[in-house]
Design a protein around this motif. Sequence first.
Motif, PDB file in Angstrom:
ATOM      1  N   GLY A 198      29.817  52.074  43.273  1.00 16.75           N
ATOM      2  CA  GLY A 198      30.954  52.824  42.362  1.00 16.75           C
ATOM      3  C   GLY A 198      32.276  51.886  42.644  1.00 16.75           C
ATOM      4  N   ILE A 199      32.504  51.040  43.502  1.00 10.66           N
ATOM      5  CA  ILE A 199      34.012  50.594  43.645  1.00 10.66           C
ATOM      6  C   ILE A 199      33.958  49.208  42.618  1.00 10.66           C
ATOM      7  CG2 ILE A 199      35.386  49.172  45.187  1.00 10.66           C
ATOM      8  CD1 ILE A 199      34.208  50.917  47.645  1.00 10.66           C
ATOM      9  N   THR A 200      35.314  49.071  41.833  1.00 13.60           N
ATOM     10  CA  THR A 200      35.299  48.045  41.030  1.00 13.60           C
ATOM     11  C   THR A 200      36.826  47.286  41.709  1.00 13.60           C
ATOM     12  OG1 THR A 200      34.032  48.750  39.162  1.00 13.60           O
ATOM     13  CG2 THR A 200      35.654  46.734  38.982  1.00 13.60           C
ATOM     14  N   THR A 201      36.385  46.005  42.047  1.00 15.82           N
ATOM     15  CA  THR A 201      37.732  45.473  42.798  1.00 15.82           C
ATOM     16  C   THR A 201      38.000  44.205  41.913  1.00 15.82           C
ATOM     17  OG1 THR A 201      37.093  46.289  44.776  1.00 15.82           O
ATOM     18  CG2 THR A 201      38.802  44.470  44.776  1.00 15.82           C
ATOM     19  N   CYS A 202      39.412  44.332  41.622  1.00 18.42           N
ATOM     20  CA  CYS A 202      39.777  43.122  40.662  1.00 18.42           C
ATOM     21  C   CYS A 202      40.947  42.576  40.669  1.00 18.42           C
ATOM     22  CB  CYS A 202      39.541  43.775  39.025  1.00 18.42           C
ATOM     23  SG  CYS A 202      40.700  44.977  38.623  1.00 18.42           S
TER      24      CYS A 202
END
Length: 388
Positions: free
Chosen positions: A327-331
């Motif tokens: 569920g983690i989106t790191t950008c």
Amino acid sequence: MSVSARIAQLADEAFRQHEFPVCQRRIYFAHAAVAPLPRTVAEAMIAYIRTASEGGQKFEAALQQMSETRALAAQLIGCGADEIALLGPTSLGLNLIAQGLDWKNGDEVVCYADDYPANVYPWMDLRRRGVRLVYLKPERLGAITPDVVEAALTARTRLVALSSTHFVSGFRVDLAGIGALLKTRDVLFAVDAIQTLGASPICVANVDFLSAGAQKWLLGPEGAGILYVKKSRWEHLRPALVGATNVVSTNDIASDEINFVPGAQRYEPTIMNVPGMIGMKAALDMVLEFRDEIPSRIFALKEKIIVSLESLGFEFLGPARGASVSGITTCFHPRIPSKHFVEILHAGDVAVSLRSDRAGKDYVRISPHFYNTSEEVAKMIEMLHRAV
């Protein structure tokens, strides 16, 4: 009311804001940090505290609530209720594992130096007992695969300690595959599951120990959590904390010797944080009710976020798609500091997290939950669009 009907109710904005009060004033996309409490969780804790104030704290009633909470936690991760201990933060469970095993000089623990410190320091502390740490070296941050683990194993490896999902990159590890590998080598497997519990399915068939606090994806209060100890490991893991409830005694009179109570309750030296456990019970009830829908709703929101961020020129630290997504989106943006985006979102009442790697590079971490909406994603993307 059926689950499908309750899911449909989330489309009613008034209902959603009532059940998840944070939505009344914020777009909350920071569940990988500390989650806001749903109304049902807060009300369960308030009701207990009010009853305790007006009629006293009922010991027997608390014991019954704890028993029900263990059963719910066991249902969520697929184990026996007698394999669940109710404790506090993730780090407490990990420390009990580290301090409870009978280590020998020269034993090796395989772990990851770039995990969250709560899953590094308990193992690092074992150096004073002659244990050697072997750090995993994945090619990308958090990208720990069975091959990466296998390359680190030696004849002296006693235990492998991993996080189920990396807190910065969002890489979700293959617990079943790594656990199966370690089982063939007779190596213990300890898991920090706080970034997965409540968001994605967890199976502990090939896991020996698991610790997780309730305050992130489980949507529970801080200071409450679970410790799973596989039944076959009870005699290997000695309780590091000893008190009135985990040692057999009669009529509250101390025995001449320490004999631990049956099951994983031997790791509970007393009743821990009853209001927190009441809140965690309510959170478990809710997550179990929606658990078949939660991953698909989270990943649908993630896909909208990924597509939109790609169109704005953002790049991603962890996996955007595939079996290892979480569920983690790191950008990050190649031209604009991540801190700039986080400040803009916070000013617009959108909660996200600023995270850094060991080299000091900053990232925007976005972690929505099942009750968030596509409309909220669109509002966040519009803010980012104006900032690019």
